[in-house]
Design an enzyme around this catalytic site. Sequence first.
Site: not given
Length: 337
Positions: A163, A237, A333
């Site tokens: 990520r 997420s 995130e």
Amino acid sequence: MQIQTNVSLLPFNTFRINVNAKYFVEVKSIVELQEVLASDICKENKIFVLGGGSNLLLTKDFDGLVIRLGIKGITVCEQDGEVFVEGGAAEVWNDFVSYCVEKEFAGLENLTLIPGTVGAAPVQNIGAYGVEIKDTFHSLLAVEIKTGMLKSFSLAECNFEYRDSVFKSALKNQYIIVSVVFKLQKNAELKLTYGAIQDELKNRGIVNPTIKDVSEVVASIRVAKLPDPSTIGNSGSFFKNPVISKDAFQQLILAFPEMVNFALPNGNYKLAAGWLIEQCGWKGKQIGNAGTWKNQALVLVNCGGASGQEIFDFSSLIIQSVKEKFGVILEREVNIL
Ligand code: EPU
């Protein structure tokens, strides 16, 4: 192309937060983007580049220029059994994946239904079901914000991590990605290691899956677990899965033998943030208009009319309680603006 003033960003973010941008412009080509970057308004204001708005939490009005990318198009170039597929930054990610699946180009099928655009995908090296875009990424084209110059980035130059990429770290806010090339295969082996994919293939009685089968299976897993942003505001997420050291892991697993974990090649352990959050009692919980999704605690949702600040504050409560129970610090995130 016209720079507008005082524009609501409600239609442009999947969390469905209603804040205004002082200036707003949509660009449909690289030349238009370069024109905007050379304009006085751009030079005198901070800017924010908007893709699909699916990894974004807007907590207040934006006192600057929002540039919405409208650069589209897909081109294919085949060479020696390999296929190079280039997508304009504003192509909807799932449309791009569907295009490749239909043409039977393998490599992106596990990434079916991830929200967002092609241009945003490399920024955080999107991933799901055992695949990340770095596995098939070939190169990208980006415009430097300061100079308006075009630059090509190779796989190595992007520094992809879980990520993460150079566009979130060393080159943050310096380049605007305008197109991405993926190197796909015509006869590739499919990646079926992820348990949920195997279970669903078995349920459907599929022994030798096609690219399309995998894509359909991934879509059904995602639809069952994740809220559809067109009906309930969310950003996928909300937190990253945390990585902890072996020592920290060994202590924690003694206290929580059921803890979901994945050993990493470097000796560290990745934990499932969704599991940690659920253990703290947050799954399906709602405070005001902010909540976690009933089937996946890692996804925060706008239950209707929430402000970005309300969702942010809710996420802080989750971070706090996971820290208290497990001593693990969750990192957001999504981009917070
Ligand atoms: N889990 C729970 N409770 C929950 C959620 C998850 O116990 O509420 C457990 C699951 O049972 C499973 C483990 O946590 O054992 C992992 O769950 P899952 O397979 O749903 O994946 P994840 O780690 O929660 C990651 C990505 C997702 C991606 C899936 C599938 C991150 C931050 N998220 O989620 O990506 O779709 O794997 O590969 O890495 C996104 O980034 O927006 C996203 C949705």
